[in-house]
Design a protein around this motif. Structure first.
Motif, short mmCIF file in Angstrom:
data_model
loop_
_atom_site.label_atom_id
_atom_site.label_comp_id
_atom_site.label_asym_id
_atom_site.label_seq_id
_atom_site.Cartn_x
_atom_site.Cartn_y
_atom_site.Cartn_z
N PRO A 185 -17.24 -7.57 42.43
CA PRO A 185 -18.66 -7.19 42.72
C PRO A 185 -19.81 -7.98 42.30
N GLY A 186 -19.45 -6.96 40.85
CA GLY A 186 -20.72 -7.74 40.39
C GLY A 186 -21.10 -9.15 39.49
N ILE A 187 -20.14 -9.64 39.43
CA ILE A 187 -20.17 -11.22 39.11
C ILE A 187 -20.38 -12.50 40.63
N LEU A 188 -20.13 -11.62 41.75
CA LEU A 188 -20.74 -12.34 42.58
C LEU A 188 -22.20 -12.37 43.03
N ALA A 202 -26.09 -20.24 28.76
CA ALA A 202 -25.95 -19.04 28.42
C ALA A 202 -25.82 -18.24 29.47
N GLU A 203 -26.49 -18.13 30.26
CA GLU A 203 -25.56 -16.95 31.51
C GLU A 203 -24.57 -17.47 32.24
N ASP A 204 -24.08 -18.14 31.18
CA ASP A 204 -22.14 -18.40 31.87
C ASP A 204 -21.54 -17.61 30.78
N TRP A 205 -22.63 -17.60 29.68
CA TRP A 205 -20.87 -16.98 28.54
C TRP A 205 -21.99 -15.19 28.85
N ARG A 206 -23.00 -15.04 28.93
CA ARG A 206 -23.45 -13.79 29.43
C ARG A 206 -22.39 -12.71 30.35
N ILE A 207 -22.05 -13.15 31.58
CA ILE A 207 -20.81 -12.72 32.13
C ILE A 207 -19.30 -12.51 31.46
N PHE A 208 -19.18 -12.80 30.36
CA PHE A 208 -18.39 -12.42 29.47
C PHE A 208 -18.81 -11.75 28.68
N LEU A 209 -19.50 -11.33 28.22
CA LEU A 209 -20.41 -11.06 27.67
C LEU A 209 -20.46 -9.09 27.96
N ALA A 210 -20.88 -9.63 29.46
CA ALA A 210 -20.79 -8.28 30.16
C ALA A 210 -20.16 -7.65 31.41
N HIS A 211 -18.93 -8.58 31.64
CA HIS A 211 -17.70 -7.93 32.70
C HIS A 211 -16.61 -8.12 31.55
N GLY A 212 -16.57 -9.16 30.62
CA GLY A 212 -14.98 -8.87 29.82
C GLY A 212 -15.12 -8.73 28.28
N VAL A 213 -14.67 -9.63 27.15
CA VAL A 213 -14.59 -9.27 26.01
C VAL A 213 -14.89 -10.98 25.80
N GLY A 273 -24.33 -12.11 40.70
CA GLY A 273 -25.15 -12.97 38.73
C GLY A 273 -25.16 -13.93 39.52
N LEU A 274 -23.52 -14.86 40.80
CA LEU A 274 -23.78 -15.60 40.65
C LEU A 274 -25.24 -15.70 42.20
N TRP A 275 -24.80 -14.89 42.90
CA TRP A 275 -26.11 -15.09 44.03
C TRP A 275 -27.65 -15.18 44.03
N ARG A 276 -27.80 -14.19 42.40
CA ARG A 276 -29.01 -13.82 42.09
C ARG A 276 -29.79 -15.98 41.35
N ARG A 277 -28.46 -16.35 40.92
CA ARG A 277 -28.73 -17.31 40.30
C ARG A 277 -28.75 -18.76 40.82
N ALA A 278 -28.53 -19.37 42.26
CA ALA A 278 -28.31 -20.30 42.81
C ALA A 278 -28.47 -19.46 44.18
N PRO A 279 -29.24 -18.60 45.15
CA PRO A 279 -29.15 -18.30 46.32
C PRO A 279 -29.90 -19.45 47.05
N ASP A 280 -30.64 -20.42 47.18
CA ASP A 280 -30.46 -21.93 47.84
C ASP A 280 -28.48 -21.88 48.24
N GLN A 281 -27.94 -22.00 47.19
CA GLN A 281 -26.28 -22.44 47.99
C GLN A 281 -25.99 -21.60 48.26
N ASP A 315 -25.20 -8.71 52.22
CA ASP A 315 -24.67 -9.51 52.49
C ASP A 315 -23.27 -9.46 51.30
N LEU A 316 -24.04 -9.21 50.64
CA LEU A 316 -22.96 -8.70 49.44
C LEU A 316 -21.73 -7.84 49.32
N PRO A 317 -22.03 -7.18 49.93
CA PRO A 317 -20.63 -5.72 50.51
C PRO A 317 -19.70 -7.14 50.75
N ALA A 318 -20.30 -7.19 52.08
CA ALA A 318 -19.33 -8.07 52.57
C ALA A 318 -18.46 -9.45 52.29
N ILE A 319 -19.36 -10.47 51.83
CA ILE A 319 -19.28 -11.15 50.57
C ILE A 319 -17.97 -10.33 49.30
#
Length: 279
Positions: free
Chosen positions: A166-169, A32-43, A171-179, A149-153
């Motif tokens: 930056p918003g998508i990145l 569901a979080e992947d689908w929410r990327i499109f709803l939040a950042h696209g169409v 979100g990925l950082w928050r979802r899998a912080p260990d990786q 580190d997010l601005p440099a990323i």
């Protein structure tokens, strides 16, 4: 955005169960979080059948000078009626109206549809599947990515990918912080996201293939269980690293662009993509 084609309508959060059913039926990895990327950042546009169930979907993510088309899905019972073409043309029209070049990552079956519409090859990718080797200590020169580190990323990704996201990145950082890892000095990074079937590692941006290999080994050393990643075909060294780690090739993709055969950004710095649905 361009006017919606007859029968298609813009989807919102209430459509998530139907959207997840479509991607699961296709055997795809999205949560569901992947689908929410499109709803939040696209169409996302879709079409419902007489019973109210979602029959088809298509998503667009705008990325500055270009836009990404993905999640073009049709339920098995409704195939052969032109629904996939309808959502694809809706996405193409929306990007054309916005003055953005349409990009997508196509399967071999999809290429037969996209080429006659004017999409041209940009570069080839291969999806690899294997298992993580974690938990393992981080190698020297790699450390966990922090919020600071997010601005440099985002800046490094913008150079490699060709547009800021930056918003998508974040979100990925928050979802899998260990990786989520960075090279000491900030010259490269790798992110990941959990999926329905496996952890998807990517994007991975680095100054060269040696540094990319260091980040990849570190990410695999932090991962446990099934792992997917999408590697541009040009990186022979990373292919060898993956085989040594027990990974196997699963299926190819072809990055394509409407009316052009070159991408944006610097492909010499892009070692893993974020996934065919995100670019």
């Amino acid at each position: 955005m361009a006017p919606t084609s007859p029968g298609l309508h813009r989807l919102d959060e209430t459509a998530l169960p139907g959207a997840l059913a479509l991607s699961a039926e296709a055997g795809w990895n999205q949560l569901a979080e992947d689908w929410r990327i499109f709803l939040a950042h696209g169409v996302v546009h879709g079409l419902r059948g007489p019973d109210g169930r979602l029959q088809a979907s298509g998503a667009v993510l705008p990325y500055g000078p270009f836009g990404w088309i993905s999640m073009v899905l049709v339920t098995a019972a409704a195939r052969g009626q032109g629904l996939g073409t309808a959502v694809l043309r809706q996405a193409m029209a929306a990007l054309a109206e916005a003055g953005q070049v349409a990009f997508l990552d196509a399967t071999p079956a999809g290429q037969r549809i996209y080429r006659p519409l004017g999409f041209r090859p940009v570069f080839r990718l291969m999806r690899w599947r294997g298992k993580g080797r974690g938990p393992s200590p981080l190698p020297e020169g790699v450390r966990p990515a922090m919020a600071a580190d997010l601005p440099a990323i985002a800046a490094a990704d913008g150079v490699a990918f060709g547009a800021a996201r930056p918003g998508i990145l974040e979100g990925l950082w928050r979802r899998a912080p260990d990786q989520a890892l960075v090279l000491e000095g900030g010259a490269g990074f790798v992110l990941a996201r959990p999926g329905r079937q496996a952890l998807q590692i990517g994007p991975l941006v680095a100054p060269d293939e040696t540094a990319a290999g260091l980040l990849l080994r570190a990410a695999l050393g932090r991962a446990m269980g099934p792992v997917l990643l999408d590697l541009p075909e040009r990186w022979a060294g990373l292919r060898a690293n993956l085989r040594e780690a027990g990974f196997g090739e699963e299926r190819p993709f072809l990055r394509m662009a409407l009316g052009r055969d070159t991408g944006f950004g610097d492909p010499a710095r892009l070692f893993l993509i974020a996934g065919p649905e995100l670019g």
